[in-house]
Design a protein around this motif. Structure first.
Motif, PDB file in Angstrom:
ATOM      1  N   ASP A 344       0.873  -1.172   0.000  1.00 31.73           N
ATOM      2  CA  ASP A 344       0.000   0.000   0.000  1.00 31.73           C
ATOM      3  C   ASP A 344       0.910   1.221   0.000  1.00 31.73           C
ATOM      4  OD1 ASP A 344      -1.944   1.940   0.928  1.00 31.73           O
ATOM      5  OD2 ASP A 344      -1.322   1.481   2.985  1.00 31.73           O
ATOM      6  N   VAL A 345       1.371   1.614  -1.177  1.00 24.88           N
ATOM      7  CA  VAL A 345       2.382   2.672  -1.242  1.00 24.88           C
ATOM      8  C   VAL A 345       1.774   3.944  -1.827  1.00 24.88           C
ATOM      9  CG1 VAL A 345       4.253   0.997  -1.503  1.00 24.88           C
ATOM     10  CG2 VAL A 345       3.174   1.959  -3.555  1.00 24.88           C
ATOM     11  N   SER A 346       2.461   5.059  -1.603  1.00 25.50           N
ATOM     12  CA  SER A 346       1.996   6.284  -2.256  1.00 25.50           C
ATOM     13  C   SER A 346       3.180   7.048  -2.826  1.00 25.50           C
ATOM     14  CB  SER A 346       1.213   7.168  -1.282  1.00 25.50           C
ATOM     15  OG  SER A 346       2.022   7.561  -0.206  1.00 25.50           O
ATOM     16  N   MET A 347       2.872   7.841  -3.818  1.00 26.53           N
ATOM     17  CA  MET A 347       3.900   8.666  -4.470  1.00 26.53           C
ATOM     18  C   MET A 347       3.179   9.651  -5.384  1.00 26.53           C
ATOM     19  SD  MET A 347       5.125   5.833  -7.218  1.00 26.53           S
ATOM     20  CE  MET A 347       4.623   4.575  -6.057  1.00 26.53           C
ATOM     21  N   PHE A 375      -3.559  -1.893  -8.404  1.00 27.58           N
ATOM     22  CA  PHE A 375      -4.828  -1.156  -8.417  1.00 27.58           C
ATOM     23  C   PHE A 375      -4.722  -0.097  -7.328  1.00 27.58           C
ATOM     24  CE2 PHE A 375      -6.811  -3.004  -4.527  1.00 27.58           C
ATOM     25  CZ  PHE A 375      -5.870  -3.976  -4.258  1.00 27.58           C
ATOM     26  N   GLY A 376      -5.719   0.745  -7.224  1.00 25.18           N
ATOM     27  CA  GLY A 376      -5.647   1.660  -6.090  1.00 25.18           C
ATOM     28  C   GLY A 376      -6.361   2.966  -6.292  1.00 25.18           C
ATOM     29  N   HIS A 377      -6.213   3.790  -5.232  1.00 25.30           N
ATOM     30  CA  HIS A 377      -6.880   5.081  -5.178  1.00 25.30           C
ATOM     31  C   HIS A 377      -5.949   6.082  -5.873  1.00 25.30           C
ATOM     32  CE1 HIS A 377      -9.090   2.849  -2.114  1.00 25.30           C
ATOM     33  NE2 HIS A 377      -7.978   2.709  -1.416  1.00 25.30           N
ATOM     34  N   MET A 378      -5.864   5.983  -7.185  1.00 23.63           N
ATOM     35  CA  MET A 378      -4.835   6.745  -7.883  1.00 23.63           C
ATOM     36  C   MET A 378      -5.006   8.250  -7.721  1.00 23.63           C
ATOM     37  SD  MET A 378      -3.599   6.572 -11.755  1.00 23.63           S
ATOM     38  CE  MET A 378      -3.241   8.205 -12.296  1.00 23.63           C
ATOM     39  N   GLY A 379      -6.255   8.681  -7.615  1.00 19.88           N
ATOM     40  CA  GLY A 379      -6.503  10.113  -7.409  1.00 19.88           C
ATOM     41  C   GLY A 379      -5.838  10.628  -6.142  1.00 19.88           C
ATOM     42  N   HIS A 384      -2.029   0.068  -4.620  1.00 19.92           N
ATOM     43  CA  HIS A 384      -1.919  -1.219  -3.937  1.00 19.92           C
ATOM     44  C   HIS A 384      -1.275  -2.204  -4.904  1.00 19.92           C
ATOM     45  CE1 HIS A 384      -4.244   0.366  -0.727  1.00 19.92           C
ATOM     46  NE2 HIS A 384      -5.375   0.414  -1.391  1.00 19.92           N
ATOM     47  N   LEU A 385      -0.314  -2.961  -4.402  1.00 23.73           N
ATOM     48  CA  LEU A 385       0.282  -4.027  -5.212  1.00 23.73           C
ATOM     49  C   LEU A 385       0.100  -5.326  -4.442  1.00 23.73           C
ATOM     50  CD1 LEU A 385       2.362  -1.360  -5.518  1.00 23.73           C
ATOM     51  CD2 LEU A 385       3.457  -2.922  -7.075  1.00 23.73           C
ATOM     52  N   ASN A 386      -0.479  -6.317  -5.082  1.00 26.87           N
ATOM     53  CA  ASN A 386      -0.598  -7.635  -4.450  1.00 26.87           C
ATOM     54  C   ASN A 386       0.199  -8.612  -5.291  1.00 26.87           C
ATOM     55  OD1 ASN A 386      -2.626  -6.192  -2.982  1.00 26.87           O
ATOM     56  ND2 ASN A 386      -3.264  -8.190  -2.245  1.00 26.87           N
ATOM     57  N   ILE A 387       1.180  -9.245  -4.639  1.00 26.71           N
ATOM     58  CA  ILE A 387       2.189  -9.983  -5.404  1.00 26.71           C
ATOM     59  C   ILE A 387       2.275 -11.421  -4.912  1.00 26.71           C
ATOM     60  CG2 ILE A 387       4.667 -10.080  -5.938  1.00 26.71           C
ATOM     61  CD1 ILE A 387       4.642  -6.971  -5.579  1.00 26.71           C
TER      62      ILE A 387
END
Ligand SMILES: Cc1cc2nc3c(=O)[nH]c(=O)nc-3n(C[C@H](O)[C@H](O)[C@H](O)COP(=O)(O)OP(=O)(O)OC[C@H]3O[C@@H](n4cnc5c(N)ncnc54)[C@H](O)[C@@H]3O)c2cc1C
Length: 466
Positions: A344-347, A375-379, A384-387
């Motif tokens: 669950d990263v942000s940038m 996928f994720g809350h790009m706005g 989110h990365l599930n690997i």
């Protein structure tokens, strides 16, 4: 093991059914992520703030470590409890005390489940805007303690923005009541923020006054297929501008995620072909369905005419809207790929394309048969990365963590956008926090919990040994 004398003193504070031990503890699930059985020495279930205070006072005197529990939907092992630790569960404190329709606000106990809050607000023509896939289990105390984000942050902010007042109990049993039902309050330090997002390491949240908003009278939702990453921020900008501030969600699903949630055994069918590299869910909440829908469709037409959207489906009813959101919420499909590692990263959005390409290349080099869902809350700048790399062992986890977290520091990113640090990410906290920030965090922890009994070892490594 917890001292039996302490357990009997806790039982006399909490009354019948207040302290669970033995099979009543072991038979409990540890939550959505691990699905194991509970290790804690006991579960204490206070019924009000006075009982939480008495429980913590006794634990403090005895040096007994305590792990607060809400709905156990947390994703970073923040609620993990070892055999020698005692769980304080807020599950019996589940009362909605008051709805002030003029405020508007709602006063709740920490154990109220998010969906119950949403429904109660709706019954008064109001809205509590926080929303996420775990709405049926996550409790407001847990949501506050993790400063949960969810699907509508782009419009309404994170949980922190939605809490007016808060009550919490410190490690030694002191009750800090900041239950002010007001938006503006600059009288000294705003103490509630110490407890919001601190994952149960600084205090146990017992009650809160939540900010409500008028119930939106219109909702417009679309699924948009997109050919190029570079189009995504342009679509976001265009929708923000074209919808007059009503854009309330901008979620992006990369192709693999979309295929996962639109292919059996997933229940949803693909509303757009499975061939686009990216899919956006755009959602706008407003006040008048007909003109809002017209404005929404005009905004979609513009991005289509400009060649930014490859194809588009607009929901024309509540059930069509649900069908679109059901894809995004169907994260249970990851369980087809156990074991998996979730991130669950942000940038800043401008770095995302290169970042994801870099992660994929590094995974391919190390784990040729890996599967990576993005996928994720790009706005909100949140991915989110599930690997899945086949193995779930600690070496594999560390290698994957190195790959995912490695590229964040240079991109002004964070190892946790919204799930928190818990046990899982504490070793990586220095990647996105300065030494001075970490030192101040430790000072706060030591000042508020000098014996280190509250959720020991979570967020900060060795905080309890200071
Ligand atoms: C399907 C699914 C979707 C999700 N989607 C999102 C999302 O979109 N955005 C997002 O941010 N999160 C999301 N989450 C994560 C999770 O729902 C949140 O972290 C939520 O806030 C946890 O609430 P909880 O009541 O389950 O807390 P728990 O899991 O019980 O606890 C979480 C942490 O808070 C502490 N804690 C719990 N209650 C208290 C209290 N009263 N006082 C002090 N500390 C306490 C615990 O010790 C632990 O450290 C999702 C989870 C699932 C399973």
């Amino acid at each position: 093991m917890t001292n039996p004398k302490l357990l009997s003193r806790l039982a006399s504070v909490t009354g019948p059914g207040g302290v669970l031990t033995g099979e009543d503890v072991q038979n409990r699930s540890t939550g959505w992520i691990s699905r194991g059985s509970m290790q804690a020495s006991a579960i204490v279930r206070p019924r009000n703030t006075a009982e939480v205070s008495a429980v913590l006072r006794l634990c403090h005197e005895a040096g007994q470590p305590v792990v607060p529990h809400g709905g156990l939907t947390g994703l970073v092992e923040g609620g993990h409890a070892d055999r020698h630790e005692l769980v304080v569960s807020l599950e019996l404190m589940n009362g909605i005390e008051e709805v002030d329709e003029n405020g508007p606000s709602m006063t709740v106990e920490a154990g109220v489940v998010l969906q119950a809050i949403q429904q109660r607000a709706e019954a008064s023509g109001l809205m509590f805007p926080l929303d996420l896939g775990a709405r049926g289990s996550a409790m407001i105390g847990g949501l506050i303690s993790t400063n949960a984000g969810g699907n509508r942050v782009i419009r309404y902010g994170m949980t922190r923005n939605l809490v007016l007042g808060l009550e919490a109990v410190l490690a030694d049993g002191t009750v800090i009541s900041s239950m002010y039902p007001i938006i503006k309050n600059n009288s000294g330090y705003d103490l509630k923020h110490l407890f919001i997002g601190s994952e149960g390491t600084l205090g146990v949240v017992t009650r809160a006054i939540l900010r409500l908003l008028p119930q939106p009278r219109s909702q417009c939702t679309a699924l948009i297929g997109v050919h190029e990453f570079g189009h995504l921020p342009r679509i976001l900008r265009s929708l923000h501008a074209g919808l007059g501030g009503t854009l309330s969600a901008f979620e992006v699903m990369w192709n693999e995620f979309y295929r996962l949630v639109t292919t059996p055994p997933a229940r949803q069918t693909a509303l757009l072909p499975q061939t686009f590299p990216y899919y956006v869910i755009a959602d706008a909440q407003g006040s008048d369905q007909k003109p809002d829908q017209e404005r929404f469709e005009a905004a979609l037409e513009r991005i289509t005419d400009e060649g930014l959207a490859g194809d588009c489906v607009v929901a024309m009813s509540a059930s069509e809207r649900q069908a679109i959101w059901a894809m995004r919420d169907d994260v249970d499909q990851f369980h087809q790929f156990r074991p998996w590692f979730g991130f669950d990263v942000s940038m800043p959005i401008r770095h995302m394309e290169a970042y994801v390409a870099e992660v994929r290349a590094a995974l391919a080099a190390k784990f040729p048969s890996h599967v990576c869902f993005v996928f994720g809350h790009m706005g909100d700048g949140n991915l989110h990365l599930n690997i899945h790399v086949g193995s779930g062992d600690i070496e594999a986890r560390h290698e994957v963590e190195g790959i995912v977290y490695g590229g964040l520091g240079s991109r002004q990113g964070s190892v946790s956008a919204e799930h928190g640090i818990g046990l899982e990410k504490r070793a990586y906290l220095p990647l996105c926090r300065t030494e001075q920030e970490l030192a101040l965090m430790r000072t706060l922890k030591h000042a508020m919990d000098p014996k280190g009994i509250l959720n020991p070892g979570k967020v900060l490594i060795q905080a309890s040994s200071l």
